[in-house]
Design an enzyme around this catalytic site. Structure first.
Site, PDB file in Angstrom:
ATOM      1  N   SER A 158       3.099 -13.913  11.128  1.00  0.00           N
ATOM      2  CA  SER A 158       2.507 -12.699  11.720  1.00  0.00           C
ATOM      3  C   SER A 158       1.917 -13.081  13.066  1.00  0.00           C
ATOM      4  O   SER A 158       1.407 -14.205  13.239  1.00  0.00           O
ATOM      5  CB  SER A 158       1.394 -12.193  10.798  1.00  0.00           C
ATOM      6  OG  SER A 158       0.526 -11.338  11.517  1.00  0.00           O
ATOM      7  N   TYR A 171      -5.351 -12.976   4.470  1.00  0.00           N
ATOM      8  CA  TYR A 171      -3.985 -12.642   4.872  1.00  0.00           C
ATOM      9  C   TYR A 171      -3.524 -13.534   6.037  1.00  0.00           C
ATOM     10  O   TYR A 171      -2.438 -14.119   6.009  1.00  0.00           O
ATOM     11  CB  TYR A 171      -3.916 -11.168   5.271  1.00  0.00           C
ATOM     12  CG  TYR A 171      -2.604 -10.784   5.913  1.00  0.00           C
ATOM     13  CD1 TYR A 171      -1.465 -10.580   5.145  1.00  0.00           C
ATOM     14  CD2 TYR A 171      -2.498 -10.649   7.300  1.00  0.00           C
ATOM     15  CE1 TYR A 171      -0.256 -10.250   5.735  1.00  0.00           C
ATOM     16  CE2 TYR A 171      -1.290 -10.315   7.899  1.00  0.00           C
ATOM     17  CZ  TYR A 171      -0.174 -10.120   7.107  1.00  0.00           C
ATOM     18  OH  TYR A 171       1.027  -9.804   7.703  1.00  0.00           O
TER      19      TYR A 171
HETATM   20  N1  LIG Z   1       3.500  -4.418   9.605  1.00  0.00           N
HETATM   21  C1  LIG Z   1       2.929  -5.355  10.348  1.00  0.00           C
HETATM   22  O1  LIG Z   1       2.148  -5.071  11.264  1.00  0.00           O
HETATM   23  C2  LIG Z   1       3.245  -6.815  10.101  1.00  0.00           C
HETATM   24  C3  LIG Z   1       2.931  -7.730  11.110  1.00  0.00           C
HETATM   25  C4  LIG Z   1       3.206  -9.069  10.911  1.00  0.00           C
HETATM   26  C5  LIG Z   1       3.801  -9.483   9.733  1.00  0.00           C
HETATM   27  N2  LIG Z   1       4.101  -8.580   8.765  1.00  0.00           N
HETATM   28  C6  LIG Z   1       4.733  -9.099   7.544  1.00  0.00           C
HETATM   29  O2  LIG Z   1       5.991  -8.485   7.384  1.00  0.00           O
HETATM   30  C7  LIG Z   1       6.284  -8.349   5.996  1.00  0.00           C
HETATM   31  C8  LIG Z   1       6.558  -6.894   5.673  1.00  0.00           C
HETATM   32  O3  LIG Z   1       5.429  -6.136   6.058  1.00  0.00           O
HETATM   33  P1  LIG Z   1       5.368  -4.559   5.925  1.00  0.00           P
HETATM   34  O4  LIG Z   1       4.531  -4.076   7.046  1.00  0.00           O
HETATM   35  O5  LIG Z   1       6.710  -3.993   5.700  1.00  0.00           O
HETATM   36  O6  LIG Z   1       4.472  -4.453   4.580  1.00  0.00           O
HETATM   37  P2  LIG Z   1       4.673  -3.656   3.231  1.00  0.00           P
HETATM   38  O7  LIG Z   1       3.428  -3.855   2.448  1.00  0.00           O
HETATM   39  O8  LIG Z   1       5.118  -2.262   3.508  1.00  0.00           O
HETATM   40  O9  LIG Z   1       5.903  -4.408   2.542  1.00  0.00           O
HETATM   41  C9  LIG Z   1       5.757  -5.471   1.643  1.00  0.00           C
HETATM   42  C10 LIG Z   1       6.729  -5.303   0.500  1.00  0.00           C
HETATM   43  O10 LIG Z   1       6.481  -6.356  -0.449  1.00  0.00           O
HETATM   44  C11 LIG Z   1       6.495  -5.797  -1.759  1.00  0.00           C
HETATM   45  N3  LIG Z   1       5.700  -6.653  -2.642  1.00  0.00           N
HETATM   46  C12 LIG Z   1       4.348  -6.765  -2.702  1.00  0.00           C
HETATM   47  N4  LIG Z   1       4.006  -7.631  -3.664  1.00  0.00           N
HETATM   48  C13 LIG Z   1       5.163  -8.088  -4.214  1.00  0.00           C
HETATM   49  C14 LIG Z   1       5.462  -9.008  -5.262  1.00  0.00           C
HETATM   50  N5  LIG Z   1       4.479  -9.633  -5.964  1.00  0.00           N
HETATM   51  N6  LIG Z   1       6.754  -9.259  -5.561  1.00  0.00           N
HETATM   52  C15 LIG Z   1       7.746  -8.615  -4.896  1.00  0.00           C
HETATM   53  N7  LIG Z   1       7.521  -7.724  -3.909  1.00  0.00           N
HETATM   54  C16 LIG Z   1       6.240  -7.471  -3.574  1.00  0.00           C
HETATM   55  C17 LIG Z   1       5.904  -4.402  -1.586  1.00  0.00           C
HETATM   56  O11 LIG Z   1       6.229  -3.559  -2.677  1.00  0.00           O
HETATM   57  C18 LIG Z   1       6.548  -3.979  -0.266  1.00  0.00           C
HETATM   58  O12 LIG Z   1       7.819  -3.390  -0.479  1.00  0.00           O
HETATM   59  C19 LIG Z   1       5.098  -8.943   5.254  1.00  0.00           C
HETATM   60  O13 LIG Z   1       5.367 -10.292   4.946  1.00  0.00           O
HETATM   61  C20 LIG Z   1       3.976  -8.843   6.268  1.00  0.00           C
HETATM   62  O14 LIG Z   1       2.992  -9.826   6.037  1.00  0.00           O
HETATM   63  C21 LIG Z   1       3.834  -7.256   8.919  1.00  0.00           C
END
Ligand SMILES: NC(=O)c1ccc[n+]([C@@H]2O[C@H](COP(=O)([O-])OP(=O)(O)OC[C@H]3O[C@@H](n4cnc5c(N)ncnc54)[C@H](O)[C@@H]3O)[C@@H](O)[C@H]2O)c1
Length: 265
Positions: A158, A171
């Site tokens: 991230s 996180y």
């Molecule tokens: N959105 C942002 O700003 C951002 C920025 C940097 C990094 N990220 C990273 O990108 C990735 C996706 O983020 P996002 O924004 O789509 O978040 P999100 O929470 O919408 O997606 C995460 C997904 O993981 C699934 N999940 C959660 N726990 C789980 C488990 N125990 N087993 C299997 N699946 C599980 C959820 O159901 C969801 O579909 C993550 O790793 C997040 O840390 C997001």
């Protein structure tokens, strides 16, 4: 400030590849699934929310001439990750790409407060999903990738890691750890022709029905960027396809930062 971006990419060498995307039911993971489907890969949407994973798999088979499979998995549970790998092998006979995208972040929400407000039990739960999940999923696919003498693993960090970010220290810590994990794993598996890289998205509007407060939070990064707009899930898909494709065959242990120009590594 929010505008649509390109959603279909043609990259030589992704057709028919078997690609597992954890957390593929929502948000950025869903965008990866659709991107790989449009590139002709065979896509496995694996999520703790099995219904969402099913919806994504059926969207892929409707809109792309490829195969897709939905798997309900809890990445924090090792037997569940082994069952996921077995199901993929049973259906497709190989595993080419693993994207460790599942995390406690938005769909499974976390405390975004300062260090004093974070319950130790939530710290442990977040590490169980965001880090042990990564560890378990890699272990579940590695014997197959080693036997194939090929494979690509892409882990998700991230942008918060590079500058620090007040709030949700659990996180940010978990995301920083994916970089050390990936550098070490890259050295452990390189002799079997397996690449391990990291993609670090910036602050992305990934929520399906964002609240006003979430939109404000996501818009707060736009002015800090060299490219001055809100980041959306499709902004990250091209770099992910590149890391999964033969175009990046000589890259390993690297972190690719996709944030519209906030942190320059
Ligand atoms: N959105 C942002 O700003 C951002 C920025 C940097 C990094 N990220 C990273 O990108 C990735 C996706 O983020 P996002 O924004 O789509 O978040 P999100 O929470 O919408 O997606 C995460 C997904 O993981 C699934 N999940 C959660 N726990 C789980 C488990 N125990 N087993 C299997 N699946 C599980 C959820 O159901 C969801 O579909 C993550 O790793 C997040 O840390 C997001």
């Amino acid at each position: 400030m929010i505008r649509s971006v390109q959603t279909t990419f043609v990259i030589e060498g992704l057709k028919d590849k078997v690609v597992i995307i954890t957390g593929g039911g929502h948000g950025i993971g869903k965008a990866y699934c659709l991107g790989f489907g449009r590139a002709g890969s065979r896509v496995i949407s694996a999520d703790i929310d099995g219904t969402a994973a099913e919806q994504v798999a059926s969207q892929i088979t409707k809109e792309s001439a490829t195969q897709a499979l939905a798997i309900a998995v809890d990445v924090a549970d090792e037997p569940s990750t082994k069952a996921m790998a077995a199901q993929v092998l049973n259906r497709f006979g190989r595993i080419d790409v693993l994207i460790n995208n599942a995390a406690i972040f938005a769909t499974v929400p976390m405390n975004r407060g300062r260090i004093e407000t974070i319950d130790p039990a939530e710290w442990d739960q977040l590490m169980a999903v965001n880090l042990r999940g990564l560890f378990f999923c890699c272990r579940a696919v590695l014997s197959t990738m080693r036997a194939q003498k090929s494979g690509k693993i892409i882990n998700i960090a991230s942008g918060t890691v590079f500058a620090g970010s007040p709030g949700r220290i659990h996180y940010v810590t978990s995301k920083a750890a994916t970089i050390g994990f990936s550098r070490t794993l890259a050295r452990e598996v390189g002799s079997d022709n397996i690449n391990v890289n990291v993609l670090a998205p910036g602050n992305t509007l990934s929520e399906e029905n964002p609240s006003e407060e979430t939109i404000r939070l996501r818009q707060s990064s736009a002015g800090l960027r060299a490219l001055k707009r809100v980041q959306v899930p499709q902004d990250v898909v091209g770099a992910m396809l590149f890391l999964a494709s033969p175009l990046s065959d000589f890259m390993t242990g690297q972190t690719v930062n996709v944030d519209g120009g906030i942190s320059f590594l």
